[in-house]
Design a protein around this motif. Structure first.
Motif, PDB file in Angstrom:
ATOM      1  N   GLU A  88      58.329  38.588  41.420  1.00 49.54           N
ATOM      2  CA  GLU A  88      57.703  39.733  42.355  1.00 49.54           C
ATOM      3  C   GLU A  88      57.037  40.786  41.769  1.00 49.54           C
ATOM      4  O   GLU A  88      57.630  42.241  41.757  1.00 49.54           O
ATOM      5  N   PRO A  89      55.986  40.479  40.909  1.00 49.58           N
ATOM      6  CA  PRO A  89      55.484  41.546  40.147  1.00 49.58           C
ATOM      7  C   PRO A  89      54.828  42.718  41.070  1.00 49.58           C
ATOM      8  O   PRO A  89      54.502  42.297  42.322  1.00 49.58           O
ATOM      9  N   ASP A  90      54.449  43.821  40.719  1.00 49.32           N
ATOM     10  CA  ASP A  90      53.750  44.630  41.466  1.00 49.32           C
ATOM     11  C   ASP A  90      52.284  44.677  41.032  1.00 49.32           C
ATOM     12  O   ASP A  90      51.498  45.033  42.368  1.00 49.32           O
ATOM     13  N   LEU A  91      52.042  43.933  40.421  1.00 50.53           N
ATOM     14  CA  LEU A  91      50.548  43.565  39.954  1.00 50.53           C
ATOM     15  C   LEU A  91      49.985  42.226  39.588  1.00 50.53           C
ATOM     16  O   LEU A  91      51.025  41.863  38.457  1.00 50.53           O
ATOM     17  N   LEU A  92      48.992  41.647  40.064  1.00 47.59           N
ATOM     18  CA  LEU A  92      48.799  40.521  39.974  1.00 47.59           C
ATOM     19  C   LEU A  92      47.416  40.494  38.970  1.00 47.59           C
ATOM     20  O   LEU A  92      46.188  40.797  39.898  1.00 47.59           O
ATOM     21  N   ILE A  93      46.933  40.111  38.027  1.00 45.51           N
ATOM     22  CA  ILE A  93      45.799  39.892  37.151  1.00 45.51           C
ATOM     23  C   ILE A  93      45.412  38.543  37.239  1.00 45.51           C
ATOM     24  O   ILE A  93      45.992  37.562  36.712  1.00 45.51           O
ATOM     25  N   ALA A  94      44.267  38.258  37.780  1.00 45.32           N
ATOM     26  CA  ALA A  94      43.797  37.033  38.055  1.00 45.32           C
ATOM     27  C   ALA A  94      42.208  36.849  37.123  1.00 45.32           C
ATOM     28  O   ALA A  94      41.512  37.492  37.540  1.00 45.32           O
ATOM     29  N   ASP A  95      42.457  36.297  35.933  1.00 48.22           N
ATOM     30  CA  ASP A  95      41.296  36.005  35.402  1.00 48.22           C
ATOM     31  C   ASP A  95      40.539  34.778  35.586  1.00 48.22           C
ATOM     32  O   ASP A  95      41.014  33.601  35.228  1.00 48.22           O
ATOM     33  N   GLU A  96      39.464  34.834  36.103  1.00 50.09           N
ATOM     34  CA  GLU A  96      38.416  33.849  36.822  1.00 50.09           C
ATOM     35  C   GLU A  96      39.300  32.700  37.521  1.00 50.09           C
ATOM     36  O   GLU A  96      39.323  31.596  36.958  1.00 50.09           O
ATOM     37  N   PRO A  97      40.247  32.879  38.247  1.00 49.81           N
ATOM     38  CA  PRO A  97      41.184  31.852  38.808  1.00 49.81           C
ATOM     39  C   PRO A  97      40.503  30.712  39.626  1.00 49.81           C
ATOM     40  O   PRO A  97      41.053  29.721  39.825  1.00 49.81           O
ATOM     41  N   THR A  98      38.991  30.698  39.847  1.00 44.72           N
ATOM     42  CA  THR A  98      38.443  29.947  40.884  1.00 44.72           C
ATOM     43  C   THR A  98      37.351  29.059  40.110  1.00 44.72           C
ATOM     44  O   THR A  98      36.569  28.386  40.823  1.00 44.72           O
ATOM     45  N   THR A  99      37.103  29.503  38.997  1.00 42.17           N
ATOM     46  CA  THR A  99      35.823  29.086  38.071  1.00 42.17           C
ATOM     47  C   THR A  99      35.588  27.616  38.419  1.00 42.17           C
ATOM     48  O   THR A  99      34.494  27.192  38.577  1.00 42.17           O
ATOM     49  N   ALA A 100      36.527  26.646  37.916  1.00 37.84           N
ATOM     50  CA  ALA A 100      36.494  25.113  37.899  1.00 37.84           C
ATOM     51  C   ALA A 100      36.867  24.485  39.364  1.00 37.84           C
ATOM     52  O   ALA A 100      36.708  23.323  39.246  1.00 37.84           O
ATOM     53  N   LEU A 101      37.090  25.067  40.367  1.00 39.67           N
ATOM     54  CA  LEU A 101      37.181  24.707  41.477  1.00 39.67           C
ATOM     55  C   LEU A 101      36.206  24.528  42.413  1.00 39.67           C
ATOM     56  O   LEU A 101      35.193  25.206  42.683  1.00 39.67           O
ATOM     57  N   ASP A 102      36.443  23.396  43.408  1.00 39.05           N
ATOM     58  CA  ASP A 102      35.372  22.996  44.381  1.00 39.05           C
ATOM     59  C   ASP A 102      35.413  24.117  45.536  1.00 39.05           C
ATOM     60  O   ASP A 102      36.421  24.956  45.633  1.00 39.05           O
TER      61      ASP A 102
END
Length: 606
Positions: free
Chosen positions: A167-181
């Motif tokens: 349950e973090p206060d901050l989510l860092i998402a680094d290019e989370p959808t690059t390879a997805l359709d």
């Protein structure tokens, strides 16, 4: 108090200053996007928030505070508590972030135990709970699966579940959808939005896709060469950009709305018309080794224009009269490909028929697993059809192996190039394979091909790791051209590239097609890119073509519900339109769940 406070951040790797005087704040529950090309410093900033540069030899200056913790001054124990407990990171490639030997549930449980000290039983229960929260069906059973047993979208959900475990206060998402359709990308973005609303966590989203930022964040920072060029509300920055680079970045974004066409049915209002990519000044932004060549012209002109009133094959009389479209290069009839035998047999391509003529581009779109790549490999000859007929230039393909006059450009130029051979030697391979033996003539031909695709011929003896992603893809195109093919099959050639580099590569293909009269088959999951480059498009699902025709007709008035679903999942550059689409998808998903629940009750009653 701000959740994240970054002041005058600088990061140097030896003589390279990757981040230069970056400052920003992020309030609890807010969402901020870092947008820019590859090499702009986005991921370096994100890594600095968790102190990931410590002990790497990097020199970090300035101040970074996350959840009240001074990252630079924090001891090892405090930094461990910060990572995962206060802030968690979702990486671009879930396969490299997950251990292939352990069950996904065990990996999530281990993270939870490390930060909470609970029992193994409680940690496993928590793992199942968070897997269910991120939409993994039958979470208790799938928690025992290993990463390779998950699809790409499910692996990304598993990484998000791991990040949520504490349950973090901050989510860092680094290019989370690059390879997805597009449909899976929409699901992941919707999930991140829902989790923000549910938990109140902050989100820092790193992306080169401007459309993804429009879908997901409140504010945006546009970065280039390690510096922030523009910042503000996402609607303000994307709607009325002040900086020339931001305008250039937006102009390179491919659109599903065609020139002169109205909005795509069922997808809301269009956010603009086709536009070319601006100058060649951005060409070096992705380049570790500058080639000194600016790629002018954009994708707006495309490789084709899309037919209006086409014949049965979707080729316009006007284009044929101009001599742009010529004779049939490849013709497939009832192609079928089955993998495995008996009860384990899987039909990847089932009864596909299509025709491609000289000078035209056929786009093939669909989700991962739809059979696109298998079809492309059969057209080249890398796979033999289980059934059906394949004709090149009106004749049956002789024997097995790659068909004469056909070449392929692969999705990942890193894995398709030998790291121990120079790029010049890799480009020369097709020449030697056809029997050329004159070393000087081969070298001269390769240098000519390098120049034609915008690479410096003087870099003949350099190795793949010395080139950027966009440059490596140019090497792949040069190698395909070496054999003087009539047909090139491009398998996701720009999926891992940022928008300006995408524009450069697709513009290059357009130029080469005009010069050489090539036929192209462009396989991709990005519907916007396919719209820009194709004359005709074939939509695949479960191994079959569900819709095929001129690109303007298929995109402007899609007949199949699946085509409409794909188009509705394409990110919109207008945040208001993005919110409308997200609400529509949520309503549709809720209706499906309601229908499924009602059906289950009826079955139980019966």
């Amino acid at each position: 108090m701000s959740l994240v406070e970054v002041e005058d951040l600088g990061v140097e790797f030896g003589a390279v200053r990757a981040v230069d005087s970056v400052s920003f704040t992020l309030a609890p529950g807010a969402a901020l996007g870092l947008v820019g090309e590859s090499g702009s410093g986005k991921s370096t900033v994100a890594s600095a928030l968790l102190g990931l540069h410590r002990d790497t030899g990097a020199r970090v200056t300035g101040s970074v505070r996350v959840g009240g913790v001074d990252v630079a001054a924090a001891g090892d124990d405090e930094l461990r508590r910060l990572r995962g407990g206060v802030a968690a990171m979702v990486f671009q490639d879930p396969l490299s972030a997950l251990d292939p030997y352990f069950a996904v549930g065990d990996q999530i449980a281990e993270v939870h135990r490390a930060h909470s000290g609970v029992s193994r039983r409680a940690a496993r229960a928590r793992a199942v709970d968070v897997l269910g929260r991120v939409g993994i069906p039958d979470a208790a059973r799938r928690a025992r699966s290993r990463p390779h047993e998950f699809s790409g979208g499910m692996r990304q959900r598993a990484l998000i579940a791991m990040a949520l475990a504490c349950e973090p206060d901050l989510l860092i998402a680094d290019e989370p959808t690059t390879a997805l359709d597009v449909t899976v990308q929409a699901q992941i973005l919707d999930l991140l939005h829902a989790l923000r609303e549910e938990t109140g966590m902050g989100l820092l989203l790193v992306t080169h896709d401007v459309g993804v930022a429009a879908e997901s964040v409140d504010d945006v920072l546009v970065m280039r060469d390690g510096r922030v060029l523009e910042r503000g509300g996402v609607a303000q920055v994307l709607g009325a950009p002040r900086d020339a680079y931001t305008r250039e970045l937006l102009s390179a974004v491919p659109r599903v709305e065609g020139s002169g066409s109205g909005p795509v049915p069922g997808t809301g209002t269009g956010s603009g018309s086709d536009s070319g990519s601006g100058s060649g000044s951005a060409a070096g932004a992705d380049d570790g080794v500058g080639d000194g060549v600016g790629d002018g012209g954009g994708v707006g002109g495309g490789v084709g224009g899309g037919g209006g009133d086409g014949d049965a094959e979707g080729v316009t009389d006007a284009r044929r009269a101009e001599g742009v479209v010529g004779d049939v290069v490849v013709e497939a009839e009832g192609l079928r490909r089955v993998f495995g035998r008996g009860r384990r047999a899987f039909t990847a391509v089932d009864g596909v028929s299509l025709t491609v003529r000289a000078g035209e581009t056929l786009g093939v779109v669909g989700e991962s697993g739809s059979g696109k790549t298998t079809l492309g490999r059969m057209l080249v000859g890398l796979l033999e059809p289980t059934a059906g007929q394949l004709r090149h230039g009106g004749a049956e393909k002789p024997g097995k192996g790659v068909a004469p006059g056909v070449q392929m450009v692969f999705q990942d130029p890193v894995s398709s190039l030998n790291p121990r051979r120079s790029v010049g030697e890799s480009i020369a391979d097709p020449l030697r394979a056809r029997g050329d033996r004159d070393g000087d003539a081969i070298r001269a031909r390769v240098r000519d091909l390098m120049q034609r695709v915008g690479l410096d011929p003087a870099h003949y003896d350099r190795y793949p790791h010395e080139f950027s992603g966009g440059q490596r893809q140019r090497v792949g195109i040069a190698r395909a051209l070496a054999a003087e093919p009539r047909l090139i099959v491009c398998d996701e050639p720009v999926s891992a590239l940022d928008v300006t580099t995408q524009a450069q590569v697709t513009a290059l293909l357009a130029e080469l097609q005009r010069e050489l009269g090539l036929a192209l088959v462009f396989v991709a999951h990005d519907l916007a890119v396919v719209r820009q480059v194709s004359d005709r498009v074939a939509v695949m699902r479960n191994g079959r073509i569900v819709e095929q025709g001129p690109v303007d007709e298929v995109y402007g008035a899609p007949q199949d519900p699946y085509t409409r679903q794909l188009l509705a999942a394409v990110p919109a550059l207008d945040p208001a339109v993005a919110a409308e689409r997200r609400a529509a998808r949520a309503a549709g998903a809720h209706a499906v769940r309601e229908d499924g629940g009602a059906a289950g009750k009826e079955l139980a009653a019966a």
